[in-house]
Write a protein that holds these residues in place. Structure first.
Motif, short mmCIF file in Angstrom:
data_model
loop_
_atom_site.label_atom_id
_atom_site.label_comp_id
_atom_site.label_asym_id
_atom_site.label_seq_id
_atom_site.Cartn_x
_atom_site.Cartn_y
_atom_site.Cartn_z
N ILE A 39 0.86 -1.17 0.00
CA ILE A 39 0.00 0.00 0.00
C ILE A 39 0.90 1.22 0.00
O ILE A 39 1.81 1.34 0.83
N GLN A 46 -4.26 -4.40 4.54
CA GLN A 46 -2.88 -4.87 4.36
C GLN A 46 -2.76 -6.33 4.79
O GLN A 46 -3.35 -6.76 5.78
N THR A 78 0.78 5.56 -0.24
CA THR A 78 -0.07 6.73 -0.16
C THR A 78 0.78 7.99 -0.24
O THR A 78 1.88 8.05 0.30
N LYS A 94 2.06 4.27 10.65
CA LYS A 94 1.59 3.03 10.02
C LYS A 94 2.58 2.52 8.97
O LYS A 94 2.41 1.42 8.45
N VAL A 106 4.09 -1.01 3.46
CA VAL A 106 3.26 0.20 3.50
C VAL A 106 4.18 1.41 3.38
O VAL A 106 5.01 1.66 4.26
N ILE A 156 -5.57 1.21 5.61
CA ILE A 156 -4.36 0.43 5.82
C ILE A 156 -4.62 -0.69 6.82
O ILE A 156 -4.24 -1.85 6.61
#
Length: 277
Positions: free
Chosen positions: A72, A94, A74, A130, A100, A90
């Motif tokens: 993921i 995930q 962002t 995160k 991430v 998330i």
């Protein structure tokens, strides 16, 4: 999953992340957090429609499909509501060993972007916790750490101290862009918090406007990491790809407001990833 704003005109954010990740053999789902008529940093009078209210509906549908993601990433977010929605995404999607990557695309040149409120860095600080991988510039680092921004060139001891403080936010790996120890060699600092190693990936000077460079770099870095390259090598591949795009854009006399000309560099990028001969 690539989570970014979506500009209808100008290369950046989702229109950069999707082609770079897809070219690198990574099946990519996209989640637009807003739709803009054009890149905000090139065209400040662009239209804007936030999609924070749609994210929970997308989330529920994806849950019904049983989706989980190996990675993921962002980037640009435009409101505390979007940050909170992405935080929940998330958590919900995930896989246990997912990568991430958070790129808190919120500031540059010592200043928070004008469309963001003063509480935004605090919200983004929570999201950075995160991340396995945090990619950011020195302005963003200063805002996240509540420290004054210093204009380079920098001393290595200063950059090392910033990296170690950023490690306290929670990410395992940090890539800090906009680092330079002299005027001719800008680049990035790479920090692995687990083994304490700090490395530097520097390039020849690329003078001029580089709008959108961090988004290209972060997408290429993520693609390399998902193709199992170690962090420093991934940063080197991403830096070379980004710098060549900047040079290509300048050589063509293109308007940097339209974004970096990265597309013609994809074949060499795939060779660097060992995905083609």
């Amino acid at each position: 999953m690539a989570i970014h704003d979506l500009p209808c005109f100008g290369k950046g954010l989702l229109t950069v992340a999707l082609p770079i990740l897809s070219a690198a053999g990574i099946e990519t789902a996209v989640l637009p957090t807003a739709v803009l008529s054009a890149r905000r940093d090139g065209f400040p009078d662009c239209t804007y429609r936030g999609l924070a209210g749609d994210i929970p509906k997308i989330q529920e549908h994806w849950k019904s499909l049983g989706l989980k993601f190996d990675g993921i990433c962002t980037g640009d977010l435009s409101s505390p509501e979007q940050v909170k929605a992405v935080f929940a995404l998330i958590d919900g999607f995930q896989k246990e060993d997912a990568l991430v990557l958070v790129n808190p695309d919120m500031a540059d040149g010592g200043k928070l972007y004008p469309h963001l409120g003063g509480t935004f860095p605090a919200e983004m600080r929570n999201l950075c916790g995160k991340a396995n991988i945090l990619v950011l510039n020195l302005t963003e680092a200063s805002l996240l750490l509540n420290e004054p921004y210093l204009k380079g060139p920098y001393k290595r001891v200063y950059v090392d101290s910033i990296l170690k403080k950023l490690g306290g936010l929670g990410p395992e790996k940090i890539v800090l862009t906009g680092v330079r120890f002299d005027a001719a060699h800008p680049g990035a600092a790479v920090y692995d918090t687990k083994n304490g190693e700090i490395d530097y990936v520097l390039s020849d000077c690329t003078e001029g406007d580089c709008r959108g460079a961090e988004g290209v770099f972060a997408s290429a870095l993520f693609a390399a990491l998902l193709n199992d390259f170690p962090l420093v090598k991934a940063a080197r591949i991403a830096a070379d790809f980004t710098v060549e795009g900047i040079r290509r854009t300048r050589a063509a006399g293109s308007d940097f407001r339209f974004g970096i000309s990265f597309e013609a560099g994809i074949p060499d990028f795939l060779k660097a990833l060992k995905l083609c001969g």
